[in-house]
Design a protein around this motif. Structure first.
Motif, mmCIF file in Angstrom:
data_model
loop_
_atom_site.group_PDB
_atom_site.id
_atom_site.type_symbol
_atom_site.label_atom_id
_atom_site.label_comp_id
_atom_site.label_asym_id
_atom_site.label_seq_id
_atom_site.Cartn_x
_atom_site.Cartn_y
_atom_site.Cartn_z
ATOM 1 N N ARG A 133 0.855 -1.398 -0.229
ATOM 2 C CA ARG A 133 0.291 -0.141 -0.284
ATOM 3 C C ARG A 133 0.951 1.190 -0.022
ATOM 4 N NH1 ARG A 133 -5.267 -1.447 3.572
ATOM 5 N NH2 ARG A 133 -6.325 -3.233 2.137
ATOM 6 N N ASP A 134 0.619 2.066 -0.840
ATOM 7 C CA ASP A 134 1.707 3.655 -0.832
ATOM 8 C C ASP A 134 1.068 4.405 0.302
ATOM 9 O OD1 ASP A 134 2.540 2.571 -2.681
ATOM 10 O OD2 ASP A 134 1.442 3.660 -4.467
ATOM 11 N N ARG A 135 1.796 5.462 1.071
ATOM 12 C CA ARG A 135 1.781 6.395 1.822
ATOM 13 C C ARG A 135 2.351 7.179 1.188
ATOM 14 N NH1 ARG A 135 0.006 3.135 6.307
ATOM 15 N NH2 ARG A 135 -0.104 1.421 6.258
ATOM 16 N N LEU A 136 1.941 8.826 2.168
ATOM 17 C CA LEU A 136 2.515 9.747 1.957
ATOM 18 C C LEU A 136 2.975 9.619 3.261
ATOM 19 C CD1 LEU A 136 3.410 12.724 1.003
ATOM 20 C CD2 LEU A 136 0.782 12.803 1.463
ATOM 21 N N VAL A 137 4.324 10.189 3.545
ATOM 22 C CA VAL A 137 5.305 10.347 4.891
ATOM 23 C C VAL A 137 5.518 11.956 4.895
ATOM 24 C CG1 VAL A 137 6.368 9.523 5.860
ATOM 25 C CG2 VAL A 137 5.762 7.733 5.112
ATOM 26 N N VAL A 138 4.042 12.812 5.865
ATOM 27 C CA VAL A 138 4.964 13.772 5.891
ATOM 28 C C VAL A 138 6.186 13.855 6.592
ATOM 29 C CG1 VAL A 138 4.391 16.834 5.871
ATOM 30 C CG2 VAL A 138 2.901 14.781 4.853
ATOM 31 N N SER A 139 7.240 14.391 7.250
ATOM 32 C CA SER A 139 7.970 14.736 7.971
ATOM 33 C C SER A 139 8.361 15.986 8.526
ATOM 34 C CB SER A 139 9.395 14.592 7.847
ATOM 35 O OG SER A 139 9.450 13.143 6.872
ATOM 36 N N ILE A 140 8.704 16.217 9.675
ATOM 37 C CA ILE A 140 8.548 17.762 10.505
ATOM 38 C C ILE A 140 10.313 17.739 10.620
ATOM 39 C CG2 ILE A 140 9.009 18.927 12.553
ATOM 40 C CD1 ILE A 140 6.111 18.421 10.473
ATOM 41 N N SER A 141 11.321 18.196 9.934
ATOM 42 C CA SER A 141 13.144 17.711 10.063
ATOM 43 C C SER A 141 13.259 17.997 10.718
ATOM 44 C CB SER A 141 13.074 18.196 8.471
ATOM 45 O OG SER A 141 13.044 18.518 7.625
ATOM 46 N N LEU A 142 13.519 19.010 11.540
ATOM 47 C CA LEU A 142 13.680 19.452 13.098
ATOM 48 C C LEU A 142 13.533 18.314 13.742
ATOM 49 C CD1 LEU A 142 15.376 21.690 14.253
ATOM 50 C CD2 LEU A 142 12.957 22.884 14.983
ATOM 51 N N LEU A 143 12.300 17.773 13.938
ATOM 52 C CA LEU A 143 11.678 17.105 14.819
ATOM 53 C C LEU A 143 12.221 15.250 15.253
ATOM 54 C CD1 LEU A 143 8.440 17.850 16.345
ATOM 55 C CD2 LEU A 143 10.564 18.716 17.314
ATOM 56 N N ARG B 189 10.720 13.281 12.938
ATOM 57 C CA ARG B 189 8.820 12.919 12.928
ATOM 58 C C ARG B 189 8.538 12.705 11.649
ATOM 59 N NH1 ARG B 189 7.526 12.043 18.587
ATOM 60 N NH2 ARG B 189 9.513 12.148 20.091
ATOM 61 N N SER B 190 7.454 11.846 11.643
ATOM 62 C CA SER B 190 7.026 12.136 10.380
ATOM 63 C C SER B 190 5.650 11.541 10.761
ATOM 64 C CB SER B 190 7.717 10.589 9.218
ATOM 65 O OG SER B 190 8.798 11.506 9.176
ATOM 66 N N VAL B 191 4.493 11.065 9.903
ATOM 67 C CA VAL B 191 3.047 11.145 9.893
ATOM 68 C C VAL B 191 3.026 10.464 8.606
ATOM 69 C CG1 VAL B 191 1.242 12.561 9.197
ATOM 70 C CG2 VAL B 191 2.089 12.267 11.619
ATOM 71 N N ALA B 192 2.195 8.844 8.171
ATOM 72 C CA ALA B 192 2.063 8.282 7.520
ATOM 73 C C ALA B 192 0.738 8.546 7.097
ATOM 74 C CB ALA B 192 2.656 6.714 6.954
ATOM 75 N N VAL B 193 -0.022 8.359 5.992
ATOM 76 C CA VAL B 193 -1.367 8.282 5.475
ATOM 77 C C VAL B 193 -1.607 7.679 4.451
ATOM 78 C CG1 VAL B 193 -1.253 10.964 4.131
ATOM 79 C CG2 VAL B 193 -3.166 9.696 5.196
ATOM 80 N N GLU B 194 -1.833 6.768 3.962
ATOM 81 C CA GLU B 194 -2.125 5.882 2.945
ATOM 82 C C GLU B 194 -3.131 6.567 1.794
ATOM 83 O OE1 GLU B 194 -4.287 2.060 3.449
ATOM 84 O OE2 GLU B 194 -4.657 1.996 1.749
ATOM 85 N N VAL B 195 -2.359 6.943 0.773
ATOM 86 C CA VAL B 195 -2.792 7.499 -0.412
ATOM 87 C C VAL B 195 -2.657 6.480 -1.807
ATOM 88 C CG1 VAL B 195 -1.392 9.374 -0.158
ATOM 89 C CG2 VAL B 195 -0.322 7.549 -1.301
ATOM 90 N N PRO B 196 -3.862 6.678 -3.327
ATOM 91 C CA PRO B 196 -4.058 5.916 -4.159
ATOM 92 C C PRO B 196 -3.126 6.247 -4.937
ATOM 93 C CG PRO B 196 -6.306 7.507 -3.304
ATOM 94 C CD PRO B 196 -5.176 7.421 -1.907
ATOM 95 N N GLU B 197 -2.017 5.736 -5.674
ATOM 96 C CA GLU B 197 -1.006 5.569 -5.971
ATOM 97 C C GLU B 197 -1.672 6.630 -7.310
ATOM 98 O OE1 GLU B 197 0.507 2.150 -7.944
ATOM 99 O OE2 GLU B 197 0.499 3.029 -10.081
ATOM 100 N N HIS B 198 -2.734 6.845 -7.691
ATOM 101 C CA HIS B 198 -3.046 7.963 -8.830
ATOM 102 C C HIS B 198 -3.369 9.485 -8.226
ATOM 103 C CE1 HIS B 198 -6.953 6.825 -7.270
ATOM 104 N NE2 HIS B 198 -6.883 8.472 -7.354
ATOM 105 N N CYS B 199 -2.887 9.963 -6.975
ATOM 106 C CA CYS B 199 -2.778 10.693 -7.169
ATOM 107 C C CYS B 199 -2.219 11.537 -6.217
ATOM 108 C CB CYS B 199 -3.885 11.091 -5.435
ATOM 109 S SG CYS B 199 -5.169 10.441 -5.256
ATOM 110 N N ALA B 200 -0.361 10.832 -6.449
ATOM 111 C CA ALA B 200 0.410 11.205 -6.486
ATOM 112 C C ALA B 200 1.246 11.796 -7.423
ATOM 113 C CB ALA B 200 1.625 9.824 -5.747
ATOM 114 N N TRP B 201 2.553 12.664 -7.545
ATOM 115 C CA TRP B 201 3.324 12.507 -8.728
ATOM 116 C C TRP B 201 4.453 13.144 -7.932
ATOM 117 C CZ3 TRP B 201 2.246 11.803 -13.665
ATOM 118 C CH2 TRP B 201 2.912 12.835 -14.283
#
Length: 167
Positions: free
Chosen positions: A139-149, A151-163
């Protein structure tokens, strides 16, 4: 022309994130406490509860030269930085984290990633968010990171939404 204020991460005492966020808002500061639903199990029941996505941290926008009112807020331990110097968080990282938090999609804390392809979400409820694409259990996930901390958060995304994100 007035300069835009930077976002900073505040390290707060354990389990005081909401109290600190409310106190900062009461002082007139723009604060951000991303929450997510988590299943908690007690001996007699299981319940979904809202918990801070980054335990021990609250984000706040303020003038770093005028940080005493922030530091005197009950529960605030310090402003996160490099050594003793507070370090701002990239506005785009906070914006992407807001998009993910406001999407209503199931999310989870995720280990901080140092490598991987940066992507931009181009359709669906996460449009405009960018981060790193990871594949977990097919399953594809978008991982959004806060570099300073780191730390990251992951959310599942449909493949066709990502570029692929532009440099």
């Amino acid at each position: 022309m007035e300069r835009a204020l930077d976002w900073f991460a505040l390290r707060v005492k354990p389990r005081t994130e909401r109290v600190v966020a409310d106190a900062l808002a009461g002082k007139g500061y723009e604060q951000f406490l991303p929450l997510h639903k988590e299943r908690k199990r007690w001996s007699d029941r299981v319940k979904m509860v809202e918990t801070p996505l980054f335990a021990g941290y609250v984000f706040c926008r303020f003038d770093v030269q005028q940080r005493l009112p922030i530091l005197t807020t009950p529960g605030v331990m310090h402003v996160v930085g490099i050594g003793q110097t507070p370090y701002p968080i990239d506005e785009a990282e906070i914006a992407s984290l807001r998009v993910v938090a406001d999407s209503g999609l199931q999310m989870e804390s995720w280990p901080y990633l140092h490598v991987g392809q940066r992507i931009q979400i181009v359709s669906g409820p996460l449009t405009g968010a960018s981060g790193i694409l990871q594949s977990v259990k097919s399953r594809d996930r978008l991982v959004v990171s806060i570099s300073l901390l780191q730390r990251s958060v992951a959310v599942e995304v449909p493949e066709h939404c990502a570029w692929p994100a532009s440099a």
